[in-house]
Structure formats: structure tokens, C-alpha cells
Design an enzyme around this catalytic site. Structure first.
Site, PDB file in Angstrom:
ATOM      1  N   ASP A  27       0.855  -1.188   0.000  1.00 21.41           N
ATOM      2  CA  ASP A  27       0.000   0.000   0.000  1.00 21.41           C
ATOM      3  C   ASP A  27       0.891   1.237   0.000  1.00 21.41           C
ATOM      4  OD1 ASP A  27      -2.078   1.782   0.281  1.00 21.41           O
ATOM      5  OD2 ASP A  27      -2.306   1.460   2.448  1.00 21.41           O
ATOM      6  N   ASN A  29      -0.698   4.564   0.106  1.00 19.48           N
ATOM      7  CA  ASN A  29      -1.400   5.767   0.585  1.00 19.48           C
ATOM      8  C   ASN A  29      -2.188   5.561   1.876  1.00 19.48           C
ATOM      9  OD1 ASN A  29      -3.366   4.147  -0.427  1.00 19.48           O
ATOM     10  ND2 ASN A  29      -4.294   5.675  -1.770  1.00 19.48           N
ATOM     11  N   ASP A  31      -4.538   3.534   2.772  1.00 17.74           N
ATOM     12  CA  ASP A  31      -5.947   3.119   2.826  1.00 17.74           C
ATOM     13  C   ASP A  31      -6.108   1.626   3.113  1.00 17.74           C
ATOM     14  OD1 ASP A  31      -5.245   1.964   0.438  1.00 17.74           O
ATOM     15  OD2 ASP A  31      -6.711   3.035  -0.785  1.00 17.74           O
ATOM     16  N   ASP A  35      -1.553  -1.061  -4.003  1.00 20.71           N
ATOM     17  CA  ASP A  35      -1.875  -0.277  -5.195  1.00 20.71           C
ATOM     18  C   ASP A  35      -0.683  -0.243  -6.151  1.00 20.71           C
ATOM     19  OD1 ASP A  35      -0.167   1.658  -3.908  1.00 20.71           O
ATOM     20  OD2 ASP A  35      -1.907   2.243  -2.703  1.00 20.71           O
ATOM     21  N   ASP A 213      -7.699 -15.298 -18.120  1.00 21.28           N
ATOM     22  CA  ASP A 213      -8.509 -15.867 -17.052  1.00 21.28           C
ATOM     23  C   ASP A 213      -9.576 -16.805 -17.632  1.00 21.28           C
ATOM     24  OD1 ASP A 213      -9.241 -15.561 -14.105  1.00 21.28           O
ATOM     25  OD2 ASP A 213     -11.160 -15.097 -15.039  1.00 21.28           O
ATOM     26  N   GLU A 287      -5.031 -19.697 -18.378  1.00 19.76           N
ATOM     27  CA  GLU A 287      -5.530 -20.475 -17.251  1.00 19.76           C
ATOM     28  C   GLU A 287      -6.633 -21.356 -17.812  1.00 19.76           C
ATOM     29  OE1 GLU A 287      -7.930 -20.055 -13.034  1.00 19.76           O
ATOM     30  OE2 GLU A 287      -8.599 -18.994 -14.813  1.00 19.76           O
TER      31      GLU A 287
HETATM   32  C1  GLC Z   1     -10.045 -17.367 -12.286  1.00 22.49           C
HETATM   33  C2  GLC Z   1      -9.364 -16.468 -11.281  1.00 22.49           C
HETATM   34  C3  GLC Z   1     -10.184 -16.438 -10.021  1.00 22.49           C
HETATM   35  C4  GLC Z   1     -11.555 -15.909 -10.350  1.00 22.49           C
HETATM   36  C5  GLC Z   1     -12.203 -16.710 -11.477  1.00 22.49           C
HETATM   37  C6  GLC Z   1     -13.391 -15.987 -12.039  1.00 22.49           C
HETATM   38  O1  GLC Z   1     -10.050 -18.689 -11.898  1.00 22.49           O
HETATM   39  O2  GLC Z   1      -8.051 -16.893 -11.072  1.00 22.49           O
HETATM   40  O3  GLC Z   1      -9.582 -15.689  -9.011  1.00 22.49           O
HETATM   41  O4  GLC Z   1     -12.361 -15.952  -9.212  1.00 22.49           O
HETATM   42  O5  GLC Z   1     -11.328 -16.902 -12.551  1.00 22.49           O
HETATM   43  O6  GLC Z   1     -12.962 -14.876 -12.774  1.00 22.49           O
HETATM   44 CA    CA Z   2      -3.686   1.973  -1.347  1.00 23.64          CA
END
Ligand code: GLC
Ligand code: CA
Length: 558
Positions: A27, A29, A31, A35, A213, A287
Site C-alpha cells: 500500500d 497511501n 488506505d 496499489d 482468465d 488459465e
Molecule cells: C479465475 C481467477 C479467479 C476468479 C475466477 C473468475 O479462476 O483466477 O480468481 O475468481 O477466474 O474470474
Molecule cells: Ca492503497
């Protein structure tokens, strides 16, 4: 120059790629959330660690119902992570220190906060706005039954019903994950165009690649058809479910109506042409949980994607036989399509390696050995932030949990937050230097000994901290990264192989010290690295080596 020679020069083939989960990294800032400026401030740490590239989990505009994997604008930066100018500086600064940058792309779904979904809600059934998603009328007299019986991967039904403009319950939309993640309809041309625009947007900003993804999602079979066993299918897809008979699981996974449909490959062939149209070696990694795993190689055919995560080690036991078989199978599979293998020990979706290996000192010992084995294999390795510190899953109370998996399963599945706790940097600062505010997930107090600062201060050459072990192995693996792999031994307890003619690697997965005979050419050798802390393997008369219990040792012939 032959193409084989050219190929061996591509940076990603043997790269160590470090996964940053930006919310938990650093982090800047106060919060309580990591980031992009925080990432920039730690680039020197990553350089010192010895990785070649970073992969950033999503930092795009998002209501953050699924850790940013619910994207509401893929071409902007969420304010919690900073500004667009921070993303640009991060890419530039990383490049200046010689680190490549890979970003996530999430093509299976958009957040229900995306303007497209809002427009779909404001439009009529059958409209072009609704055609970008999977909207269908329900079944039953009043349309009260979902269009099919599929279940969400995160638990509960895969459909939610909307309220139409007349205030009455109306159509249903498909969401394989959370109800705030509406699946996109990849038969719709707008969807294709929008993702191509996003790819170009980030390529123009200089990213070196994409992590795709749920790459095996996207294309769905005939939707208006029920599955024979939807609950069974969801269980079969879950890695943590182990009580399902193998045949049942295999049969269910062999034909998933929403995963790994042949149509996805056309999309990636198109994307590949976009990557190739840019200068530099842009890459992509998918993935894709597919079954049988050999089908994964379809994604890395020469005109498709570059890498696919190999998740065999993500679920592997510390067991010589299991590991050797996994290595053998992987190497054979990827060789068939001339793609380089990859290895993954942990990520933001799975338990941390040390915890998976049983936790405590023994779990750490096995995790160190597992890491050195992995780092010695041919191909690319992915390192999830904190893996290099030997972190275990953070114990959390249910009040702290934020993962939709926890909520959608009503707590039956605790979800993935344990692996997502913020990183501990400094021993003396509050919240271990992660934030001056209140961290979004609590950081365990006993991570005091695990901070980067604490782990940098180990001074004995034969007693390396986890971090020092990673620094050393990531540096040394470059020596043999491009050399040939060849088995030396595979028993119930020991795995041994050579890299080129000069390097050999042995893992002992048993609890006993074991002696192995070395090949004649290793009559004189030196130990490069051993995972066992505070203890070195001993050599003896002739070409043999004693391997400490639960260890991996790298040797170099003299
Ligand atoms: C992939 C991501 C996971 C996410 C899922 C839906 O498996 O690695 O974190 O929840 O897709 O987008
Ligand atoms: Ca932050």
C-alpha cells in the site's frame, strides 16, 4: 539461423514470472489496500529476487466482488489501485530495470456494473444489448425456473433473474461464477471486437503479455439443455473435493458443457495474430483447467497461445513417484506441440504451498524442497507473491472473509482469502510495512519472523532463509535453463535428473537420509544449493551423495 535457435531466445520460455496480487502487495497511501504506486516502490525487491517478469492480477475498474476478476471497465484503472498514469509508469519503470510486465485479461465475464450489462437491463428481451450476454426466458408457468440446471462454480445456481422495466420478474442471465459476473456471449461480434480493443489498448501501453482468465470458458454448448448431474459436476470441478470416485469425476469432467469447447481455439488464433502484429516478443498464458490434461496442449499449438499453466504441482503431494510421473507426463505432452512447459506451486486461488505441505517446520521444509525441484525443471516457473517468503495461509475469522466463494457456499467452503493476506515487509514498522492504515485482511502477528527484512538478515551460507533460497535458485537456474533434461533415477523416494552434462538435481521425499550413487561423470562435484536448512548433504567416497530427509540438492560436476 534455424528456427529452433531463434525459438530458444524467446524470453518467456524459461522465465520466472512473479504473480502480484496488487491489493495485497504494497500500500502506498494508507488506505489499507495495495496499489500500483506500491508495486513501483518494490520493483527493486523483485529485481533482487531474480524474477524475469511480473504478472499483475486485475487492477481494472471493478466493484471488487471477486477480487477484481469482476471487471466493469477493462481499459481503465480502479481508483483503489491508482490512476492510468500509474499503470503506464509501472510498465515503464519495470522495463527500465529489465522486468517484463504481463497483465490479466478476463474474457469469460463482465461485472454486472459494466455499461453493457446496465444497458442490457434497460433494454428489452431479444435486444442487441441483451445478446452480448446469455439472457433467456425461464421455464415453468411464470418463467420461475432457470433456463437450465447448471450450477455456479462458486456455489448456488448459475442463473439470476432480472426485474424488467415494468417491475416484474423477467429473464435470467448466466453466470458461471458470482452473480455479479455475467458470462459474455462469444457468438456475439461486439464481444470479439471489445476484447480485441482491450488487447490492443494494453499492448499499445507496452505490456509484454496477458494471462488469460478462465481461458477454457467463453464458448458454451447448447444452453437450453439440462446437465445430467449438475451438482456432481460442480463438485468434480472443485480441487478441494477429494471424496469423489475417480471414474465418476473423470466421466463428469470429460464433457463439461461450458468448458473447453472446441470453439475457443478460433478466438485464440485471432488473438495470436494480434500479438504477432506487435514488435517485441509479446506472449500469452492461459488459465485452462481441462480434462484430460493432454487437451491443454491444444491451447499452445503454434498459431495459438504461448503458454498454459500446468497445475499438476499446484495439487501435488510431496511424493517422488507422483512428482516424477507428473514431470514425465508434462514434458511428453508439451513436446508433442513443441511448447515449453510451465510449473506452478501456488496462486491466489489455492492454499499456500507451506500449508498444503502440512504447515509448521515440516511443511516449510517440504515446500523448500518442492521449490528447488520445480526451479530446476525445464520451462517457465510462476511464483505467487509471498511464496518466496514461505508464507502459510493466514488464519482468518469468518468476519474477515471477502471471497464470494465463502458467501455463495454459506461458509461450507472457506474460500481463498487465506492465500491473499498482505505481504509482510518490515519487522519494525506497523503492519509490517504493508500499510500505515488498517490492512484489508489482517496480517498474522507471527509473520514477524517472515518479513522480507527478517529474511534478508540470515548470514550463514548453509542456513538460508526461504527468501535467500529463492534468490539463489532463481539466479542459478539460469545457468541450466536451456540445457537438456534427462532422468537419472526415479524410485519411491528419490527423483534424480541431469540438466546438460554438468548439472544434476536430486529430491529425497522420504523422512530418512538416503544415499544415491552418482553417474561416473560426477566423480568430482560441488554442491550448488540444498533446500534443507542448516544442513548440507554430504558426499562420500566415490561418486555418491547423501541426501538429507525431505530435501532437494543441486550439484555441479567439476
Ligand atoms: C479465475 C481467477 C479467479 C476468479 C475466477 C473468475 O479462476 O483466477 O480468481 O475468481 O477466474 O474470474
Ligand atoms: Ca492503497
Amino acid at each position: 539461423m534455424s528456427s529452433a535457435v531463434e525459438k530458444s531466445k524467446l524470453w518467456w520460455q524459461e522465465a520466472a514470472i512473479y504473480q502480484i496480487y496488487p491489493r495485497s502487495f504494497q500500500d502506498s497511501n494508507g488506505d489499507g489496500e495495495g496499489d500500483l504506486p506500491g508495486v513501483i516502490s518494490r520493483l527493486s525487491y523483485l529485481k533482487e529476487l531474480g524474477v524475469d517478469a511480473i504478472w499483475l492480477s486485475p487492477f481494472y475498474t471493478s466493484p471488487n466482488k471477486d477480487g477484481g476478476y469482476d471487471v466493469s471497465n477493462p481499459r481503465d484503472v480502479d481508483p483503489r489501485f491508482g490512476k492510468m498514469s500509474d499503470a503506464v509508469s509501472l510498465i515503464d519503470e519495470a522495463h527500465k530495470v529489465g522486468l517484463r510486465v504481463i497483465v490479466d485479461i478476463v474474457p469469460n465475464h463482465f461485472s454486472t456494473e459494466h455499461i453493457w450489462f446496465k444497458a442490457a437491463l434497460d433494454s428489452k428481451p431479444g435486444s442487441k444489448e441483451r445478446a452480448r450476454f446469455h439472457f433467456y426466458d425461464g421455464r415453468g408457468e411464470d418463467g420461475e425456473i432457470p433456463p437450465n440446471n447448471w450450477c455456479s462454480i462458486f456455489g448456488g445456481p448459475a442463473w439470476s433473474r432480472v426485474t424488467e422495466s415494468d417491475g416484474k420478474p423477467g429473464q435470467w442471465y448466466l453466470h458461471l461464477f458470482d452473480s455479479t459476473q455475467a458470462d459474455l456471449n462469444w457468438k456475439n461480434e461486439d464481444v470479439h471486437q471489445d476484447f480485441e480493443e482491450s488487447l490492443r489498448f494494453w499492448l499499445d501501453k507496452g505490456v509484454d503479455g496477458f494471462r488469460i482468465d478462465v481461458a477454457h470458458g467463453l464458448v458454451k454448448d447448447e444452453i437450453l439443455r439440462d446437465h445430467r448431474d449438475p451438482e456432481g459436476l460442480t463438485r468434480a470441478l472443485r480441487l478441494d473435493v477429494s471424496d469423489m470416485p475417480r471414474e465418476q469425476r473423470e466421466s463428469l469432467l470429460s464433457d463439461v458443457p461450458f468448458f473447453d469447447r472446441d470453439g475457443v481455439h478460433e478466438i485464440y488464433r485471432k488473438w495470436r495474430r494480434i500479438f504477432d502484429s506487435y514488435p517485441g516478443d509479446r506472449m500469452s498464458v492461459a488459465e485452462a483447467w481441462v480434462h484430460p490434461s493432454s487437451r491443454a496442449t491444444l491451447y499452445v499449438r503454434p498459431d495459438e497461445l504461448h503458454q498454459i499453466f500446468n497445475f499438476d504441482f499446484l495439487i501435488a503431494e510431496w511424493d517422488a513417484k507422483f512428482l516424477a510421473n507428473a514431470v514425465d507426463k508434462t514434458l511428453q505432452e508439451v513436446a508433442a506441440v513443441s511448447a515449453p512447459p510451465t510449473w506452478v506451486l501456488s496462486n491466489h486461488d489455492s492454499p499456500r504451498l507451506v500449508s498444503r505441505m502440512g504447515g509448521e517446520a515440516l511443511g516449510e521444509r517440504k515446500a523448500r524442497a518442492m521449490a528447488l525441484l520445480t526451479h530446476a525443471l525445464p520451462g517457465g516457473v510462476y511464483v505467487f507473491q509471498g511464496e518466496e517468503l514461505g508464507l502459510s495461509d493466514a488464519p482468518l475469522s469468518d468476519e474477515d472473509r471477502q471471497d464470494p466463494v465463502f458467501f455463495r457456499t454459506k461458509g461450507a467452503d472457506k474460500g481463498r482469502d487465506g492465500a491473499r493476506a498482505p505481504l509482510p515487509w518490515s519487522t519494525s514498522q506497523t503492519h509490517f510495512g504493508f500499510t500505515s492504515g488498517r490492512p484489508w485482511l489482517p496480517i498474522p502477528a507471527d509473520w514477524r519472523d517472515k518479513t522480507v527484512e527478517a529474511q534478508k538478515s540470515f548470514t550463514e551460507e548453509n542456513n538460508l532463509s526461504f527468501l535467500q533460497l529463492y534468490q539463489k535458485s532463481l539466479r542459478l537456474r539460469k545457468f541450466f535453463a536451456a540445457l537438456e533434461f534427462s532422468w537419472l533415477t526415479r524410485t519411491n523416494d528419490v527423483i534424480g535428473f541431469t540438466r546438460g552434462s554438468e548439472y544434476a538435481v536430486y529430491s529425497n521425499t522420504s523422512g530418512q537420509e538416503l544415499q544415491v550413487a552418482l553417474p561416473e561423470s560426477f566423480a568430482a562435484f560441488e554442491i550448488m544449493l540444498c533446500s534443507a536448512p542448516g544442513l548440507q548433504p554430504r558426499s562420500s567416497q566415490g561418486a555418491s551423495l547423501w541426501l538429507p530427509p525431505h530435501s532437494t540438492t543441486w550439484i555441479k560436476r567439476l
